[in-house]
Structure formats: C-alpha cells, structure tokens
Design a protein around this motif. Structure first.
Motif, PDB file in Angstrom:
ATOM      1  N   ILE A 145       0.849  -1.184   0.000  1.00  0.00           N
ATOM      2  CA  ILE A 145       0.000   0.000   0.000  1.00  0.00           C
ATOM      3  C   ILE A 145       0.889   1.240   0.000  1.00  0.00           C
ATOM      4  CG2 ILE A 145      -0.150  -0.005   2.525  1.00  0.00           C
ATOM      5  CD1 ILE A 145      -3.001   1.033   2.277  1.00  0.00           C
ATOM      6  N   GLN A 181       1.802   5.397   0.691  1.00  0.00           N
ATOM      7  CA  GLN A 181       1.625   6.327   1.799  1.00  0.00           C
ATOM      8  C   GLN A 181       0.329   7.117   1.644  1.00  0.00           C
ATOM      9  OE1 GLN A 181       3.777   6.864   4.686  1.00  0.00           O
ATOM     10  NE2 GLN A 181       1.761   7.683   5.224  1.00  0.00           N
ATOM     11  N   GLU A 213      -2.436   6.143   0.241  1.00  0.00           N
ATOM     12  CA  GLU A 213      -3.568   5.287   0.601  1.00  0.00           C
ATOM     13  C   GLU A 213      -3.663   5.117   2.116  1.00  0.00           C
ATOM     14  OE1 GLU A 213      -4.044   2.247  -3.166  1.00  0.00           O
ATOM     15  OE2 GLU A 213      -2.254   2.092  -1.920  1.00  0.00           O
ATOM     16  N   ILE A 214      -2.523   5.029   2.781  1.00  0.00           N
ATOM     17  CA  ILE A 214      -2.517   4.930   4.239  1.00  0.00           C
ATOM     18  C   ILE A 214      -3.086   6.196   4.856  1.00  0.00           C
ATOM     19  CG2 ILE A 214      -1.047   4.806   6.290  1.00  0.00           C
ATOM     20  CD1 ILE A 214       0.877   3.078   4.609  1.00  0.00           C
ATOM     21  N   ASP A 215      -2.659   7.353   4.346  1.00  0.00           N
ATOM     22  CA  ASP A 215      -3.140   8.627   4.885  1.00  0.00           C
ATOM     23  C   ASP A 215      -4.645   8.754   4.730  1.00  0.00           C
ATOM     24  OD1 ASP A 215      -0.556   9.247   5.523  1.00  0.00           O
ATOM     25  OD2 ASP A 215      -0.218  10.521   3.784  1.00  0.00           O
TER      26      ASP A 215
END
Length: 233
Positions: free
Chosen positions: A138, A140, A142-144
């Motif tokens: 994934i 960064q 998408e994580i945020d």
C-alpha cells in the motif's frame, strides 16, 4: 450487494442499549446482531457472533469496559471497537486510544455525532476490506486516506460563504462518499441530523464548487427531484 457491518452493543442500561440500537439501524450498511449487558454475555456474544464492530460502555456493575477492550484485543484483533460512555477522565480516554478504539463518544449520545462516526467507520471498513482483497502493498497516500479522522475539503475554497460551516460541509461530503449512484437532500439530511432545506443549501454549494453534480429525477409519480452525487475525477 455488500453485507452489512455486524454490530454488538455492550451496555448494561437496557434503555440506553435500545437507543443505541435504533441509532445504528438508521444508518445504511449496518445491522445489530446482539445486545450484551454484562461481562459474561459480552464475552459469550463476541466469541459466538464475532461481529465486525463492538459499541462498548466503560462503567458496568461487574466489570470495567476497558478490561473487556483488552480481552478483545488479546483474542479478536479483527474486531473494531467504538467506546460510548459517560467516562470523561483523561486516563480512560488514553487507555481506550491505546487499545485501538476507532472513536470515543461521550454520553448522552447526539444522533448527528453518532451518525458521523458510523458513516466514517463504514468508509474505513469498506476501504480496508477492498485493500485486503486486492493489494499486498500500500502507498503512503492510501494509508493517509485510510487512517485520517477528518475529511479535508481540498477542492473547496478556504473562504466559505455565509451560512456554510466547514464541519457540516464535511459531514455532507462524508455521506456523499457512500452513495456513488446519487442521493437526495432529504436522505442526506436524515443521516446527518439536518433539515432538507439546510442540507440542500450545502449540496448546492458543493455543486457550485464543482465537487458535486446534480441531476433531475422524475421518479414514479412524475414529481421532479434533484439527485446529487460526487463528481468523478
């Protein structure tokens, strides 16, 4: 059609538990699978039903809710928890956050605040399910997007017109993200606890900002109605 998110309510006050149940079923995409009123029932229901989400009180005659949270984390890491409690102590909040709760809501519950949390949780849950099925790594970005708690109106002007408040605007946007095929002002209003007139004002602002588009539907009785949906990039 996706399966509804299965919710277990753990609350010793049956009257409050029933209020919570009614609030939950008003939000699309959820179903209440049980109500537990003590520690034994809570552990039994969680073990047997294994819901996706637990709504957990802290104060019980026979236990401390945060102890049950710790038990859930030790035995069922895939179950998410939202704390709903009268506990205002900073230490309770710290322990709950360290236990990985999705949100912490103070009683008495306000429908608008509760609905906002469930809408946000459903978006989080659906994204996580999709990523689990389709991705091994994934980005960064998408994580945020996945873990952020507040939606930012990056496409809207920082200077909002009179009568448009950022918090309500973000709530409207959060609901819109759940309805890709479109939704009416009345339907959005019910979900955020606002009148149809107020909701339509916010939706029309989003139309003017080119974030939302509106179509006219004549329905089954020929009465025209505006249907709103997010503009696709």
């Amino acid at each position: 059609m996706p399966k509804p998110i299965r919710v277990l309510i753990v609350e010793d006050d049956k009257r409050i538990a029933e209020i919570n149940r009614r609030f939950v079923v008003r939000v699309p995409g959820y179903e209440v699978v049980g109500i537990a009123t003590n520690e034994q029932e809570g552990k039994e229901f969680i073990t047997v039903l294994q819901p996706e989400l637990v709504l957990l009180d802290i104060y019980f005659p026979d236990m401390h809710g945060l102890h049950l949270l710790k038990w859930i984390r030790e035995h069922f890491m895939n179950i998410d928890v939202i704390v709903i409690t009268a506990a205002r102590e900073v230490d309770s909040l710290k322990q709950a956050m360290r236990g990985g709760v999705f949100d912490y809501i103070i009683k008495p519950i306000m429908l608008e605040r509760f609905t906002e949390t469930l809408v946000r949780y459903k978006e989080y849950h659906d994204k996580m399910q999709l990523m689990t099925k389709e991705k091994e790594i994934i980005s960064q970005e998408e994580i945020d997007e996945l873990i952020r708690r507040d939606y930012v109106l990056s496409d809207a002007s920082d200077e909002l017109p009179k009568g448009i408040h950022r918090l309500t605007l973000e709530k409207v946007l959060t609901v819109m993200k759940q309805y890709h095929d479109g939704v009416t002002a009345e339907e959005v209003g019910k979900l955020i606890g606002a009148s149809r007139t107020t909701t339509r004002r916010y939706l029309e602002y989003l139309v003017s900002a080119s974030i939302v588009i509106a179509d006219v539907s004549y329905g089954t009785v020929g009465r025209p109605e505006r249907i709103y949906r997010l503009k696709r990039s």
